[in-house]
Design a protein around this motif. Structure first.
Motif, PDB file in Angstrom:
ATOM      1  N   PRO A   1      59.787 -10.063 -27.821  1.00 50.25           N
ATOM      2  CA  PRO A   1      58.819  -9.867 -28.576  1.00 50.25           C
ATOM      3  C   PRO A   1      57.587  -9.721 -27.770  1.00 50.25           C
ATOM      4  O   PRO A   1      57.521  -9.772 -26.547  1.00 50.25           O
ATOM      5  CB  PRO A   1      58.686 -11.472 -29.422  1.00 50.25           C
ATOM      6  N   GLY A   2      56.372  -9.872 -28.436  1.00 48.33           N
ATOM      7  CA  GLY A   2      55.101  -9.558 -27.992  1.00 48.33           C
ATOM      8  C   GLY A   2      53.971  -9.681 -29.164  1.00 48.33           C
ATOM      9  O   GLY A   2      54.242  -9.921 -29.995  1.00 48.33           O
ATOM     10  N   PHE A   3      52.707  -9.252 -28.491  1.00 50.30           N
ATOM     11  CA  PHE A   3      51.612  -9.271 -29.417  1.00 50.30           C
ATOM     12  C   PHE A   3      50.826  -8.141 -28.791  1.00 50.30           C
ATOM     13  O   PHE A   3      50.464  -7.769 -27.788  1.00 50.30           O
ATOM     14  CB  PHE A   3      50.873 -10.668 -29.527  1.00 50.30           C
ATOM     15  N   ASP A   4      50.195  -7.528 -30.218  1.00 54.51           N
ATOM     16  CA  ASP A   4      49.199  -6.431 -29.789  1.00 54.51           C
ATOM     17  C   ASP A   4      47.738  -6.972 -30.361  1.00 54.51           C
ATOM     18  O   ASP A   4      47.566  -7.929 -31.274  1.00 54.51           O
ATOM     19  CB  ASP A   4      49.250  -5.317 -30.921  1.00 54.51           C
ATOM     20  N   ILE A   5      46.686  -6.743 -29.482  1.00 51.76           N
ATOM     21  CA  ILE A   5      45.467  -7.086 -29.873  1.00 51.76           C
ATOM     22  C   ILE A   5      44.935  -5.517 -30.381  1.00 51.76           C
ATOM     23  O   ILE A   5      44.725  -4.649 -29.393  1.00 51.76           O
ATOM     24  CB  ILE A   5      44.576  -7.571 -28.530  1.00 51.76           C
ATOM     25  N   THR A   6      44.201  -5.669 -31.490  1.00 46.36           N
ATOM     26  CA  THR A   6      43.903  -4.471 -32.237  1.00 46.36           C
ATOM     27  C   THR A   6      42.561  -4.511 -32.699  1.00 46.36           C
ATOM     28  O   THR A   6      42.049  -5.531 -32.782  1.00 46.36           O
ATOM     29  CB  THR A   6      44.816  -4.044 -33.348  1.00 46.36           C
ATOM     30  N   GLU A   7      41.881  -3.287 -33.007  1.00 44.76           N
ATOM     31  CA  GLU A   7      40.495  -3.375 -33.488  1.00 44.76           C
ATOM     32  C   GLU A   7      40.438  -2.205 -34.279  1.00 44.76           C
ATOM     33  O   GLU A   7      40.563  -0.858 -33.865  1.00 44.76           O
ATOM     34  CB  GLU A   7      39.517  -3.338 -32.475  1.00 44.76           C
ATOM     35  N   GLN A   8      39.718  -2.492 -35.479  1.00 43.77           N
ATOM     36  CA  GLN A   8      39.653  -1.408 -36.782  1.00 43.77           C
ATOM     37  C   GLN A   8      38.394  -1.142 -36.626  1.00 43.77           C
ATOM     38  O   GLN A   8      37.353  -1.716 -36.118  1.00 43.77           O
ATOM     39  CB  GLN A   8      40.239  -2.046 -38.069  1.00 43.77           C
ATOM     40  N   GLY A   9      38.038   0.120 -37.366  1.00 43.87           N
ATOM     41  CA  GLY A   9      36.828   0.341 -37.310  1.00 43.87           C
ATOM     42  C   GLY A   9      36.173   1.329 -36.340  1.00 43.87           C
ATOM     43  O   GLY A   9      36.821   1.571 -35.094  1.00 43.87           O
ATOM     44  N   THR A  10      34.895   1.770 -36.303  1.00 46.66           N
ATOM     45  CA  THR A  10      34.418   2.839 -35.543  1.00 46.66           C
ATOM     46  C   THR A  10      33.528   2.098 -34.411  1.00 46.66           C
ATOM     47  O   THR A  10      33.182   2.681 -33.222  1.00 46.66           O
ATOM     48  CB  THR A  10      33.560   4.005 -36.159  1.00 46.66           C
ATOM     49  N   GLU A  11      32.955   0.802 -34.841  1.00 43.46           N
ATOM     50  CA  GLU A  11      32.262  -0.019 -33.780  1.00 43.46           C
ATOM     51  C   GLU A  11      33.074  -0.788 -33.107  1.00 43.46           C
ATOM     52  O   GLU A  11      33.598  -1.834 -33.333  1.00 43.46           O
ATOM     53  CB  GLU A  11      31.413  -0.742 -34.784  1.00 43.46           C
ATOM     54  N   LYS A  12      33.272  -0.128 -31.799  1.00 43.60           N
ATOM     55  CA  LYS A  12      34.372  -0.947 -30.766  1.00 43.60           C
ATOM     56  C   LYS A  12      33.606  -1.810 -29.837  1.00 43.60           C
ATOM     57  O   LYS A  12      32.936  -1.706 -29.053  1.00 43.60           O
ATOM     58  CB  LYS A  12      34.840   0.357 -30.138  1.00 43.60           C
ATOM     59  N   ARG A  13      33.718  -2.924 -30.268  1.00 40.67           N
ATOM     60  CA  ARG A  13      32.975  -4.239 -29.480  1.00 40.67           C
ATOM     61  C   ARG A  13      34.283  -5.312 -28.856  1.00 40.67           C
ATOM     62  O   ARG A  13      33.371  -6.109 -28.298  1.00 40.67           O
ATOM     63  CB  ARG A  13      32.209  -4.930 -30.228  1.00 40.67           C
ATOM     64  N   LEU A  14      35.356  -5.058 -29.293  1.00 38.37           N
ATOM     65  CA  LEU A  14      36.347  -6.215 -28.785  1.00 38.37           C
ATOM     66  C   LEU A  14      36.300  -6.055 -27.196  1.00 38.37           C
ATOM     67  O   LEU A  14      36.018  -4.959 -26.847  1.00 38.37           O
ATOM     68  CB  LEU A  14      37.696  -5.645 -29.337  1.00 38.37           C
ATOM     69  N   ALA A  15      36.353  -7.165 -26.690  1.00 37.44           N
ATOM     70  CA  ALA A  15      36.145  -7.175 -24.943  1.00 37.44           C
ATOM     71  C   ALA A  15      37.471  -8.028 -24.570  1.00 37.44           C
ATOM     72  O   ALA A  15      37.758  -9.240 -25.100  1.00 37.44           O
ATOM     73  CB  ALA A  15      34.841  -8.008 -24.753  1.00 37.44           C
ATOM     74  N   ILE A  16      37.862  -7.770 -23.352  1.00 39.46           N
ATOM     75  CA  ILE A  16      38.906  -8.467 -22.723  1.00 39.46           C
ATOM     76  C   ILE A  16      38.595  -8.560 -21.377  1.00 39.46           C
ATOM     77  O   ILE A  16      37.856  -7.994 -20.629  1.00 39.46           O
ATOM     78  CB  ILE A  16      40.041  -7.465 -22.679  1.00 39.46           C
ATOM     79  N   TRP A  17      38.904  -9.826 -20.903  1.00 41.30           N
ATOM     80  CA  TRP A  17      38.562 -10.270 -19.388  1.00 41.30           C
ATOM     81  C   TRP A  17      39.845 -10.751 -18.841  1.00 41.30           C
ATOM     82  O   TRP A  17      40.431 -11.559 -19.424  1.00 41.30           O
ATOM     83  CB  TRP A  17      37.617 -11.293 -19.183  1.00 41.30           C
ATOM     84  N   VAL A  18      39.922 -10.676 -17.443  1.00 44.67           N
ATOM     85  CA  VAL A  18      40.990 -11.352 -16.705  1.00 44.67           C
ATOM     86  C   VAL A  18      40.255 -12.175 -15.603  1.00 44.67           C
ATOM     87  O   VAL A  18      39.544 -11.418 -14.700  1.00 44.67           O
ATOM     88  CB  VAL A  18      41.952 -10.420 -16.028  1.00 44.67           C
ATOM     89  N   VAL A  19      40.241 -13.307 -15.649  1.00 46.77           N
ATOM     90  CA  VAL A  19      39.138 -14.299 -14.881  1.00 46.77           C
ATOM     91  C   VAL A  19      40.118 -15.515 -14.446  1.00 46.77           C
ATOM     92  O   VAL A  19      41.007 -15.967 -14.955  1.00 46.77           O
ATOM     93  CB  VAL A  19      37.879 -14.632 -15.651  1.00 46.77           C
ATOM     94  N   PRO A  20      39.507 -15.950 -13.103  1.00 47.08           N
ATOM     95  CA  PRO A  20      40.199 -17.350 -12.850  1.00 47.08           C
ATOM     96  C   PRO A  20      39.767 -18.504 -13.543  1.00 47.08           C
ATOM     97  O   PRO A  20      40.337 -19.682 -13.673  1.00 47.08           O
ATOM     98  CB  PRO A  20      39.479 -17.639 -11.460  1.00 47.08           C
ATOM     99  N   ASP A  21      38.438 -18.378 -14.340  1.00 51.25           N
ATOM    100  CA  ASP A  21      38.081 -19.511 -15.183  1.00 51.25           C
ATOM    101  C   ASP A  21      37.535 -18.885 -16.483  1.00 51.25           C
ATOM    102  O   ASP A  21      36.525 -18.186 -16.371  1.00 51.25           O
ATOM    103  CB  ASP A  21      37.121 -20.347 -14.421  1.00 51.25           C
ATOM    104  N   PRO A  22      37.781 -19.563 -17.790  1.00 49.40           N
ATOM    105  CA  PRO A  22      36.846 -18.743 -18.700  1.00 49.40           C
ATOM    106  C   PRO A  22      35.334 -18.918 -18.532  1.00 49.40           C
ATOM    107  O   PRO A  22      34.616 -18.140 -19.091  1.00 49.40           O
ATOM    108  CB  PRO A  22      37.231 -20.009 -20.001  1.00 49.40           C
ATOM    109  N   ALA A  23      34.968 -20.019 -17.975  1.00 44.38           N
ATOM    110  CA  ALA A  23      33.461 -20.055 -17.648  1.00 44.38           C
ATOM    111  C   ALA A  23      32.762 -18.836 -17.001  1.00 44.38           C
ATOM    112  O   ALA A  23      31.569 -18.613 -16.902  1.00 44.38           O
ATOM    113  CB  ALA A  23      32.905 -21.298 -17.071  1.00 44.38           C
ATOM    114  N   VAL A  24      33.615 -17.995 -16.311  1.00 50.70           N
ATOM    115  CA  VAL A  24      33.090 -16.920 -15.535  1.00 50.70           C
ATOM    116  C   VAL A  24      32.452 -15.800 -16.710  1.00 50.70           C
ATOM    117  O   VAL A  24      31.608 -14.966 -16.214  1.00 50.70           O
ATOM    118  CB  VAL A  24      34.267 -16.203 -14.761  1.00 50.70           C
ATOM    119  N   VAL A  25      33.193 -15.849 -17.707  1.00 53.48           N
ATOM    120  CA  VAL A  25      32.702 -14.877 -18.885  1.00 53.48           C
ATOM    121  C   VAL A  25      31.404 -15.479 -19.364  1.00 53.48           C
ATOM    122  O   VAL A  25      31.425 -16.728 -19.680  1.00 53.48           O
ATOM    123  CB  VAL A  25      33.574 -14.944 -19.847  1.00 53.48           C
ATOM    124  N   GLU A  26      30.153 -14.577 -19.342  1.00 57.74           N
ATOM    125  CA  GLU A  26      28.862 -15.123 -19.444  1.00 57.74           C
ATOM    126  C   GLU A  26      28.982 -15.665 -20.994  1.00 57.74           C
ATOM    127  O   GLU A  26      28.278 -16.676 -21.175  1.00 57.74           O
ATOM    128  CB  GLU A  26      28.095 -13.893 -19.544  1.00 57.74           C
TER     129      GLU A  26
END
Length: 292
Positions: free
Chosen positions: A112-137
Motif C-alpha cells: 500500500p501507500g499514500f498520495d499527497i494531493t492538492e486540488q484547485g489552481t492555487e498551488k501552495r502545498l509544500a514538502i520538505w525533507v529535513v533532519p529536524d522539523p524546526a528547520v522549517v521556518e
C-alpha cells in the motif's frame, strides 16, 4: 483548509496504517511543492516510518535507517487544497510531474501507500525533507498549541496580550496559536459569543475564560468526532460539525437567527448576529464598529 483536528486525525491515521513500514517508493508529482534539495527526496527510500505527528497544521513523518543514523523527516503542509489519500495498492507506473492534483506519492514495501494531493489552481502545498522539523521556518515560528498539555487560560491571555488586531485575525495567526484556521476560529468565536472584530488585546478576564473554554471545546469536540475515521471521511465530518462556518443563510443552531457572512478576497467570516454582535449585522469589516 485542513486545520488542527483534521491534521491530527490524518497523523494518527497514517501512523496506524504506515507506522513501522519501509518506504519503497517516493515520487514527486508537483515540482514546485518540494522546498528542499539536501537531503534529496529519494533519500527517504529504504527508511522505516517511525510515526506521523502534527505540529500546528504541519504533518511530520519521522523516519529511521540503522545504516544512516541521522534523523530524517518528511514534512508536509497541506495548505488550502491539500489532502492525504490512502491507497491499498499503489499504481505500478511511476508518478510523473504534471498538472494533475498529485503532489507526492509514497509507496510502502508491503504494497500500500499514500498520495499527497492538492486540488484547485492555487498551488501552495509544500514538502520538505529535513533532519529536524524546526528547520522549517513555518514550524519554528509556531505559537502554542491550543490542545497542548500546558495550554491554559493564562497561556491564552499571554498569547493575546498586546495584540493590535481583531480576534479573527489574531486567532488565525499561526505565530500566536498553532493550528487554528478560518473554520475553527469562526466556531470558537460563535461558541464564546464574541464578535470576530473584537480587539484581541483588550479582553477582560471573563472574556478570556469564555474564549479559552470555547476554543478548547470546539477543537476537542472536532477531534473526538474525527477519531478513528479514515482519511476519506474527515472532510465530511468537518462540514457536518460546523454551527456557523460555511453556513451563511442558514439558521443558527443556538438562537435561530440567520447566519451572516463578511467576505474577503480569498476567505470569509461566518457569524450569528444575535449570538455575537448584539443582533446587528456586520455590513463591512472596515466600517463596522461592532466590537463587543
Amino acid at each position: 483548509m485542513p486545520e488542527l483536528p483534521e491534521v491530527e486525525a490524518l497523523a494518527r491515521f497514517l501512523t496506524e496504517r504506515a507506522g513501522g513500514q519501509v518506504i519503497a517508493r517516493v515520487e514527486l508529482g508537483a515540482l514546485s511543492a518540494l522546498k528542499t534539495f539536501d537531503p534529496p527526496l529519494e533519500s527517504l527510500r529504504g527508511r522505516t516510518i517511525d510515526g506521523v505527528t502534527r505540529r500546528g497544521k504541519y504533518l511530520c513523518v519521522s523516519t529511521r535507517d540503522e545504516a544512516v543514523p541521522e534523523p530524517r523527516w518528511l514534512i508536509v503542509h497541506l495548505a488550502r487544497g491539500g489532502w492525504v489519500q490512502w491507497r491499498d495498492t499503489v499504481p505500478a507506473g511511476r508518478a510523473k510531474p504534471g498538472r494533475g492534483p498529485l503532489a507526492l506519492r509514497v509507496g510502502l514495501s508491503s504494497g500500500p501507500g499514500f498520495d499527497i494531493t492538492e486540488q484547485g489552481t492555487e498551488k501552495r502545498l509544500a514538502i520538505w525533507v529535513v533532519p529536524d522539523p524546526a528547520v522549517v521556518e513555518g514550524v519554528a515560528r509556531l505559537g502554542p498549541d491550543p490542545l497542548g498539555d500546558g495550554f491554559d487560560q493564562a497561556a491564552l491571555a499571554t498569547a493575546l496580550a498586546g495584540r493590535s488586531g481583531n480576534l479573527k485575525s489574531v486567532l488565525t495567526d499561526q505565530s500566536v496559536l498553532a493550528g487554528v484556521g478560518n473554520a475553527y476560529s469562526d466556531e470558537a468565536l460563535h461558541r464564546a459569543r464574541m464578535s470576530p472584530f473584537k480587539p484581541a488585546g483588550k479582553l477582560t478576564a471573563e472574556d478570556n475564560q469564555r474564549l479559552f473554554e470555547a476554543l478548547r471545546g470546539v477543537l476537542s469536540d472536532a477531534l473526538a468526532r474525527a477519531a478513528g475515521l479514515p482519511a476519506k471521511g474527515l472532510k465530511g465530518e468537518k462540514r457536518s460539525g460546523m454551527a456557523v462556518h460555511g453556513r451563511a443563510g442558514e439558521a443558527c443552531p443556538v438562537c435561530g437567527d440567520t447566519v451572516r457572512q463578511v467576505a474577503f478576497a480569498t476567505k470569509s467570516i461566518q457569524y450569528c448576529p444575535t449570538c455575537q454582535t448584539g443582533g446587528k449585522p456586520l455590513a463591512d469589516r472596515r466600517l463596522s464598529r461592532l466590537l463587543k
